[in-house]
Write a protein that holds these residues in place. Structure first.
Motif, PDB file in Angstrom:
ATOM      1  N   ARG A 136      13.360  21.177   6.169  1.00  0.00           N
ATOM      2  CA  ARG A 136      11.977  21.694   6.210  1.00  0.00           C
ATOM      3  C   ARG A 136      11.811  23.150   5.368  1.00  0.00           C
ATOM      4  N   SER A 137      10.646  22.772   4.595  1.00  0.00           N
ATOM      5  CA  SER A 137      10.296  23.878   3.620  1.00  0.00           C
ATOM      6  C   SER A 137       9.119  24.648   4.527  1.00  0.00           C
ATOM      7  N   ARG A 138       9.380  26.054   4.989  1.00  0.00           N
ATOM      8  CA  ARG A 138       8.424  26.845   5.848  1.00  0.00           C
ATOM      9  C   ARG A 138       7.602  27.579   4.938  1.00  0.00           C
ATOM     10  N   THR A 139       8.257  27.676   3.474  1.00  0.00           N
ATOM     11  CA  THR A 139       7.411  28.534   2.365  1.00  0.00           C
ATOM     12  C   THR A 139       7.382  27.770   1.387  1.00  0.00           C
ATOM     13  N   LEU A 140       6.447  27.989   0.361  1.00  0.00           N
ATOM     14  CA  LEU A 140       6.416  27.202  -0.830  1.00  0.00           C
ATOM     15  C   LEU A 140       7.560  27.854  -1.868  1.00  0.00           C
ATOM     16  N   GLU A 141       8.177  28.980  -1.475  1.00  0.00           N
ATOM     17  CA  GLU A 141       9.278  29.365  -2.312  1.00  0.00           C
ATOM     18  C   GLU A 141      10.560  28.728  -2.209  1.00  0.00           C
ATOM     19  N   GLU A 142      10.586  27.709  -1.063  1.00  0.00           N
ATOM     20  CA  GLU A 142      11.899  27.091  -0.619  1.00  0.00           C
ATOM     21  C   GLU A 142      11.692  25.603  -1.276  1.00  0.00           C
ATOM     22  N   VAL A 143      10.418  25.325  -2.071  1.00  0.00           N
ATOM     23  CA  VAL A 143      10.501  23.876  -2.235  1.00  0.00           C
ATOM     24  C   VAL A 143      11.397  23.591  -3.551  1.00  0.00           C
ATOM     25  N   LYS A 144      11.569  24.656  -4.518  1.00  0.00           N
ATOM     26  CA  LYS A 144      12.356  24.496  -5.609  1.00  0.00           C
ATOM     27  C   LYS A 144      13.578  23.955  -5.227  1.00  0.00           C
ATOM     28  N   ALA A 145      14.192  24.860  -4.248  1.00  0.00           N
ATOM     29  CA  ALA A 145      15.671  24.422  -3.766  1.00  0.00           C
ATOM     30  C   ALA A 145      15.745  23.175  -3.111  1.00  0.00           C
ATOM     31  N   ASN A 146      14.809  22.760  -2.504  1.00  0.00           N
ATOM     32  CA  ASN A 146      14.840  21.212  -1.834  1.00  0.00           C
ATOM     33  C   ASN A 146      14.744  20.205  -2.984  1.00  0.00           C
ATOM     34  N   VAL A 147      14.045  20.515  -3.884  1.00  0.00           N
ATOM     35  CA  VAL A 147      13.834  19.626  -5.101  1.00  0.00           C
ATOM     36  C   VAL A 147      15.294  19.463  -6.098  1.00  0.00           C
ATOM     37  N   ASP A 148      16.027  20.689  -5.982  1.00  0.00           N
ATOM     38  CA  ASP A 148      17.306  20.737  -6.503  1.00  0.00           C
ATOM     39  C   ASP A 148      18.100  20.021  -5.722  1.00  0.00           C
ATOM     40  N   TYR A 164      12.118  16.558   6.466  1.00  0.00           N
ATOM     41  CA  TYR A 164      11.524  17.408   7.861  1.00  0.00           C
ATOM     42  C   TYR A 164      10.039  18.026   7.310  1.00  0.00           C
ATOM     43  N   ALA A 165       9.146  17.539   8.087  1.00  0.00           N
ATOM     44  CA  ALA A 165       7.811  18.072   7.616  1.00  0.00           C
ATOM     45  C   ALA A 165       7.051  18.684   8.699  1.00  0.00           C
ATOM     46  N   GLY A 166       5.955  19.117   8.302  1.00  0.00           N
ATOM     47  CA  GLY A 166       4.724  19.434   9.507  1.00  0.00           C
ATOM     48  C   GLY A 166       4.522  20.926   9.704  1.00  0.00           C
ATOM     49  N   VAL A 167       5.509  21.941   9.213  1.00  0.00           N
ATOM     50  CA  VAL A 167       5.117  23.223   9.650  1.00  0.00           C
ATOM     51  C   VAL A 167       4.461  23.758   8.821  1.00  0.00           C
ATOM     52  N   ASN A 168       4.623  23.518   7.215  1.00  0.00           N
ATOM     53  CA  ASN A 168       3.736  24.114   6.220  1.00  0.00           C
ATOM     54  C   ASN A 168       3.577  22.842   5.321  1.00  0.00           C
ATOM     55  N   PRO A 169       2.310  22.262   5.309  1.00  0.00           N
ATOM     56  CA  PRO A 169       1.830  21.170   4.851  1.00  0.00           C
ATOM     57  C   PRO A 169       1.809  21.408   3.313  1.00  0.00           C
ATOM     58  N   ASP A 170       1.170  22.440   2.773  1.00  0.00           N
ATOM     59  CA  ASP A 170       1.320  22.655   1.508  1.00  0.00           C
ATOM     60  C   ASP A 170       2.523  22.687   0.867  1.00  0.00           C
ATOM     61  N   ALA A 171       3.645  23.180   1.375  1.00  0.00           N
ATOM     62  CA  ALA A 171       4.994  23.141   1.017  1.00  0.00           C
ATOM     63  C   ALA A 171       5.371  21.409   0.879  1.00  0.00           C
TER      64      ALA A 171
END
Length: 387
Positions: A136-148, A164-171
Motif C-alpha cells: 500500500r502507498s499511503r503517500t504519493l511519495e511512495e508511488v515511485k518505489a512501487n512502480v520500481d 493493496y489499495a484504499g487508504v490513499n486513492p490519489d496514490a
C-alpha cells in the motif's frame, strides 16, 4: 508407527521491504525415524500478541506423542479443539493447526513414499499462475518505489500484480496510471485488495474511481464479517468479488448471504490441507470459484500451497503465493521455483511436501520465541518497516 516427539523451531527472516517476519517450523518425530515437517507461516500479524513457543511445543507434545500419525482426522479434530476458531482473520489457532496438519501430511507421504499430491487425490495442473503484491502507498511519495518494484519483477517474469489499495486513492490512481503508461497491456492488475480497512460504501467509491485502469477482481471490500456489506458491494460492481476464508462459520455466512464470487483459500488461514479442501469443496458445490491466497509463506509453506492448488477443480483465478520472492532468505536447501509468472508445483516424484530443510540455515535464523517489536499498526497492516 507412533509419534515420539514434537519440536518447534522459530526463525526470523526480513522481507525486502525491511519488515521482519517470524515463522514456526514444526517437526513431528516417529519411532521409525521418519520426520514430518510443517510451517506455521508469518506470525507477525495483528493482533499484537504472541504465543509462548516453548509452551506451545509442550502442549503439542502432550497431545501428539504416542499417536498414530496416520490418524489425520482424529489428530486434526483434537488440535482443532485445542485451538478453536475465533472468527478472526489472523487468529493464531489456524496457524498452529496448519503447521500440525502440514507436518502430518509430510510425514505420511514420506512413510508411504509418495508425494502429498497423491494424498490429495492427484494433481490437475503442474503450475499455478500467480501475482506479485504491491504494498500500500499511503503517500504519493511512495508511488515511485512501487512502480520500481513492478519494473524489477516484470524483468523477472512476473506480469500480474495485486495492489493493496484504499487508504490513499490519489496514490493508488497515480500508481495505476504510471504502470499503464509504462507497460500498457503487458502488465495485468489482478485485484484491488482493500484488506477490510474500508466499509463497503467507501470501498465502492474508490473502486469506481480506479475501474478505468483495468482490474480483474476486488478483494476484501468490507470490514471483517460484514457479509451483508459484501453482498451490497458485489451487486454494485460488474467485477468478481473475492474474500478470504478463515473459519467455517464465516464461510457458511458468506454462502448464505451470497456475498462473494471467489473464495480466497490459504492453508495458514483455514488450518491446513483437510480444512482447505473442505472449504474448496463447499465453494464448488455452491458454484463458486477459488484462488490460493497467502500470508507470504516461506518455500515449505508455499510448496504446500502449490500442492493444494494443483488438486482443486474449481481453481479459476490467478493466485497469490509469492512469499519466497519477498524474503531475503529461506530455510530450504532450494526454494520453490517461479517461471514466467507461474509457481511450479514441487516434483511429484519427491515424497511428502517435496522440500528439504537446510538445518544450518534454520540454526542461523533461529530466535528464542515469537515476540513483537515496536512496529506501528500501519506498518503491520502494510508489511513495511517503520524505517
Amino acid at each position: 508407527m507412533r509419534i515420539t516427539d514434537v519440536l518447534l523451531d522459530i526463525v526470523s527472516i526480513p522481507r525486502y521491504t525491511g519488515f521482519v517476519c517470524q515463522h514456526g517450523l514444526i517437526r513431528i518425530m516417529t519411532d521409525e525415524g521418519i520426520v514430518g515437517i510443517g510451517e506455521m507461516s508469518d506470525f507477525s500479524h495483528l493482533p499484537k500478541y504472541s504465543l509462548d513457543a516453548r509452551d506451545l511445543q509442550a502442549t503439542l507434545r502432550a497431545h501428539l506423542v504416542g499417536r498414530d500419525p496416520f490418524d489425520l482426522v482424529g489428530i486434526n479434530g483434537e488440535v482443532a479443539g485445542l485451538f478453536p476458531e475465533t472468527m478472526y482473520y489472523y487468529e493464531k489457532g489456524t496457524f498452529v493447526r496448519c503447521g500440525v496438519d502440514l507436518a502430518l501430511h509430510d510425514l505420511v507421504g514420506k512413510a508411504l513414499g509418495v508425494n502429498v499430491s497423491t494424498l490429495l487425490g492427484g494433481r490437475l495442473r503442474d503450475k499455478l499462475k500467480v501475482c506479485y503484491p504491491i504494498f500500500r502507498s499511503r503517500t504519493l511519495e511512495e508511488v515511485k518505489a512501487n512502480v520500481d518494484v513492478v519494473r524489477q519483477r516484470f524483468a523477472q517474469g512476473f506480469d500480474v500484480f495485486r495492489l493493496y489499495a484504499g487508504v490513499n486513492p490519489d496514490a493508488d490512481e497515480a500508481f495505476l496510471d504510471a504502470v499503464r503508461q509504462e507497460f500498457g497491456s503487458r502488465v495485468t492488475i489482478k485485484s484491488l485488495d482493500f484488506s477490510h480497512l474500508l466499509d463497503w460504501k467507501s470501498a465502492l467509491r474508490v473502486t469506481k474511481r480506479l475501474l478505468p485502469y483495468g482490474v480483474q477482481l476486488i478483494e476484501s471490500p468490507a470490514v471483517r464479517n460484514d457479509f451483508e456489506g459484501l453482498r451490497h458491494f458485489r451487486l454494485a460492481v460488474d467485477l468478481p468479488v473475492s474474500e478470504h476464508v478463515w473459519s467455517f462459520k464465516q464461510l457458511h455466512d458468506m454462502l448464505r448471504h451470497d456475498s462473494v464470487d471467489i473464495f480466497n483459500i490459504a492453508l495458514i488461514f483455514i488450518g491446513g490441507f483437510a480444512a482447505a479442501r473442505k472449504a474448496a469443496a463447499a465453494a464448488e458445490v455452491a458454484g463458486k470459484g477459488v484462488l490460493i491466497g497467502t500470508t507470504q509463506e516461506l518455500s515449505l509453506g508455499t510448496a504446500a500451497q502449490a500442492l493444494l492448488g494443483a488438486s482443486l477443480p474449481n481453481l479459476n483465478a490467478i493466485s497469490d503465493p509469492t512469499g519466497p520472492e519477498l524474503y531475503i532468505d529461506d530455510v530450504t536447501t532450494a526454494p520453490v521455483r517461479y517461471e514466467n509468472g507461474y509457481l511450479l508445483v514441487p516434483d511429484a516424484s519427491k515424497p511428502g511436501l517435496g522440500m528439504d530443510i537446510d538445518w544450518n540455515k534454520v540454526e542461523r535464523l533461529r530466535i528464542e520465541g515469537f515476540h513483537w517489536s515496536a512496529e506501528r499498526v500501519a506498518n503491520l497492516q502494510d508489511r513495511t518497516s517503520a524505517s
